[in-house]
Scaffold this motif. Sequence first.
Motif, PDB file in Angstrom:
ATOM      1  N   LEU A  35     -65.291 -29.792 -10.604  1.00  0.00           N
ATOM      2  CA  LEU A  35     -64.504 -28.970  -9.693  1.00  0.00           C
ATOM      3  C   LEU A  35     -63.076 -29.526  -9.718  1.00  0.00           C
ATOM      4  N   VAL A  36     -62.127 -28.738 -10.241  1.00  0.00           N
ATOM      5  CA  VAL A  36     -60.761 -29.218 -10.449  1.00  0.00           C
ATOM      6  C   VAL A  36     -59.787 -28.358  -9.654  1.00  0.00           C
ATOM      7  N   ARG A  37     -58.990 -29.005  -8.801  1.00  0.00           N
ATOM      8  CA  ARG A  37     -57.926 -28.288  -8.094  1.00  0.00           C
ATOM      9  C   ARG A  37     -56.720 -28.194  -9.013  1.00  0.00           C
ATOM     10  N   LEU A  38     -56.182 -26.998  -9.139  1.00  0.00           N
ATOM     11  CA  LEU A  38     -55.024 -26.772 -10.002  1.00  0.00           C
ATOM     12  C   LEU A  38     -53.747 -26.792  -9.170  1.00  0.00           C
ATOM     13  N   SER A  39     -52.763 -27.503  -9.652  1.00  0.00           N
ATOM     14  CA  SER A  39     -51.482 -27.553  -8.944  1.00  0.00           C
ATOM     15  C   SER A  39     -50.766 -26.215  -9.095  1.00  0.00           C
ATOM     16  N   ARG A  40     -49.792 -25.982  -8.249  1.00  0.00           N
ATOM     17  CA  ARG A  40     -49.014 -24.737  -8.326  1.00  0.00           C
ATOM     18  C   ARG A  40     -48.304 -24.623  -9.673  1.00  0.00           C
ATOM     19  N   GLN A  41     -47.815 -25.741 -10.191  1.00  0.00           N
ATOM     20  CA  GLN A  41     -47.134 -25.702 -11.489  1.00  0.00           C
ATOM     21  C   GLN A  41     -48.115 -25.342 -12.610  1.00  0.00           C
ATOM     22  N   CYS A  42     -49.316 -25.887 -12.567  1.00  0.00           N
ATOM     23  CA  CYS A  42     -50.322 -25.536 -13.580  1.00  0.00           C
ATOM     24  C   CYS A  42     -50.606 -24.041 -13.552  1.00  0.00           C
ATOM     25  N   VAL A  43     -50.803 -23.488 -12.374  1.00  0.00           N
ATOM     26  CA  VAL A  43     -51.106 -22.062 -12.246  1.00  0.00           C
ATOM     27  C   VAL A  43     -49.917 -21.225 -12.699  1.00  0.00           C
ATOM     28  N   ARG A  44     -48.716 -21.661 -12.344  1.00  0.00           N
ATOM     29  CA  ARG A  44     -47.514 -20.924 -12.742  1.00  0.00           C
ATOM     30  C   ARG A  44     -47.348 -20.911 -14.262  1.00  0.00           C
ATOM     31  N   ASP A  45     -47.687 -22.011 -14.941  1.00  0.00           N
ATOM     32  CA  ASP A  45     -47.507 -22.121 -16.389  1.00  0.00           C
ATOM     33  C   ASP A  45     -48.647 -21.514 -17.197  1.00  0.00           C
ATOM     34  N   LEU A  46     -49.765 -21.190 -16.588  1.00  0.00           N
ATOM     35  CA  LEU A  46     -50.908 -20.642 -17.330  1.00  0.00           C
ATOM     36  C   LEU A  46     -50.567 -19.400 -18.155  1.00  0.00           C
ATOM     37  N   PRO A  47     -49.837 -18.422 -17.618  1.00  0.00           N
ATOM     38  CA  PRO A  47     -49.547 -17.223 -18.426  1.00  0.00           C
ATOM     39  C   PRO A  47     -48.782 -17.501 -19.711  1.00  0.00           C
ATOM     40  N   GLN A  48     -47.934 -18.507 -19.739  1.00  0.00           N
ATOM     41  CA  GLN A  48     -47.163 -18.764 -20.948  1.00  0.00           C
ATOM     42  C   GLN A  48     -48.004 -19.407 -22.041  1.00  0.00           C
ATOM     43  N   TYR A  49     -49.142 -20.000 -21.706  1.00  0.00           N
ATOM     44  CA  TYR A  49     -50.005 -20.639 -22.696  1.00  0.00           C
ATOM     45  C   TYR A  49     -51.191 -19.774 -23.101  1.00  0.00           C
ATOM     46  N   ASN A  50     -51.440 -18.698 -22.416  1.00  0.00           N
ATOM     47  CA  ASN A  50     -52.633 -17.894 -22.642  1.00  0.00           C
ATOM     48  C   ASN A  50     -52.278 -16.437 -22.918  1.00  0.00           C
ATOM     49  N   ARG A  51     -53.292 -15.661 -23.082  1.00  0.00           N
ATOM     50  CA  ARG A  51     -53.100 -14.221 -23.230  1.00  0.00           C
ATOM     51  C   ARG A  51     -52.588 -13.661 -21.910  1.00  0.00           C
ATOM     52  N   PRO A  52     -51.915 -12.520 -21.949  1.00  0.00           N
ATOM     53  CA  PRO A  52     -51.250 -11.993 -20.738  1.00  0.00           C
ATOM     54  C   PRO A  52     -52.146 -11.849 -19.505  1.00  0.00           C
TER      55      PRO A  52
END
Length: 97
Positions: free
Chosen positions: A67-84
Amino acid sequence: MAELHHWYMIAYDIRSPKRWRKVYKLLQGYGTRLQYSIFRCWLSPREREKLRWQLESILEAEDDLLLVRLSRQCVRDLPQYNRPDAWSTDELPYRLL
């Protein structure tokens, strides 16, 4: 005052198909399935602890849970590393049961 919510990624490896189904059904009530055994959930600290307690009552020592809590920065950066549409950043105001 509303509780703070955070995104959590939950991954599991469960040896018994019966326990796997129980965990899968439980997590469907808390979040969205991303892959076969990976969910994302928008949880308050209280909801996280309740979910953790429920999962511990189902799992055995041979099972694995992450169970991993994601930081706001991680969530914000997810779209740039993944499919739209891999990860919607919309914060869920409610939970479907």
